[in-house]
Scaffold this active site. Sequence first.
Site, short mmCIF file in Angstrom:
data_model
loop_
_atom_site.label_atom_id
_atom_site.label_comp_id
_atom_site.label_asym_id
_atom_site.label_seq_id
_atom_site.Cartn_x
_atom_site.Cartn_y
_atom_site.Cartn_z
NE ARG A 92 22.50 6.30 9.34
CZ ARG A 92 23.22 7.19 8.66
NH1 ARG A 92 22.83 7.55 7.43
NH2 ARG A 92 24.31 7.72 9.18
CG HIS A 99 -1.00 -0.76 3.67
ND1 HIS A 99 -1.43 -1.20 2.45
CD2 HIS A 99 -1.06 -1.84 4.48
CE1 HIS A 99 -1.73 -2.48 2.51
NE2 HIS A 99 -1.51 -2.89 3.75
NE ARG A 155 1.97 -4.72 3.36
CZ ARG A 155 1.83 -3.73 2.48
NH1 ARG A 155 2.38 -2.55 2.71
NH2 ARG A 155 1.12 -3.91 1.38
CD GLU A 178 -3.60 1.53 1.36
OE1 GLU A 178 -4.53 1.98 0.67
OE2 GLU A 178 -2.48 1.26 0.90
CB THR A 223 3.40 -3.70 -2.83
OG1 THR A 223 2.47 -2.63 -3.00
CG2 THR A 223 3.59 -4.41 -4.16
CG HIS A 276 -0.89 -0.97 -6.70
ND1 HIS A 276 -0.59 -1.25 -5.38
CD2 HIS A 276 0.06 -1.58 -7.42
CE1 HIS A 276 0.49 -2.02 -5.32
NE2 HIS A 276 0.90 -2.23 -6.55
N GLY A 328 1.47 6.68 -3.63
CA GLY A 328 2.61 6.74 -2.73
C GLY A 328 3.94 6.56 -3.43
#
Length: 237
Positions: free
Chosen positions: A18, A43, A45, A70, A100, A190, A213
């Site tokens: 948003r 994490h 990216r 990570e 992912t 995970h 997460g």
Amino acid sequence: MTKLSVNINKVATLRNARGGNNPDVEKVALDCERFGAEGITVHPRPDERHIRYADVLALRPILHTEFNIEGYPSKEFIDLVLRVKPHQVTLVPDAPDQITSNAGWNTKEHFPFLSDLMETFGKAGVRTSIFVDADPEMVEYAAKAGADRVELYTEPYASGYASNREKAIAPFVEAARVTRRLGMGLNAGHDLSLENLSYFHENIPWVDEVSIGHALICDALYLGLQKTIEEYKKCLR
């Protein structure tokens, strides 16, 4: 006791969808700590589609618990970790465009590369963890590379849990025993959830940390963040 580290990437995904600063990633991280989480995981990216590098820099001085960064060790990522100096860095073999994580490192094939990184981060005083599949050989090469810990990639366990949980957990117990024998710490993450976390912990009670997460944030939509963190911590008792 096994620590719960909350991965707040999905909070940043919602914010970025948003624009603006709602939800406030920094506030959510502090609330997770206040509600009982023993760590925060991010994490970042390369495309910054969720956690941004600026978020990482802003979070480091305000957090009171363990901070785990990570990601794939690109030059930019390495520079960020060395600048921020989190408590822990977790290396994952993600491609830049990957949605992912979907596999652990082949620590045997990438041994020289990972060994150099363990030395680099170790000299900076950052605890190192390598993301691996539940494969004893991969664990052994992570130890040879100098990793302080491994993080077991638990998606195969989560996928097989409903149909045959004994079969699903077996390779993870074996890999965890090898990790303990080699003197390394043990993390896991995970697709761990309220459905499958208790059984995982019952069978591997010596796991140091679980990083969760997606499932946790989804549960929080129904239970609220505080109640959700409390429920996940119950699974680790």
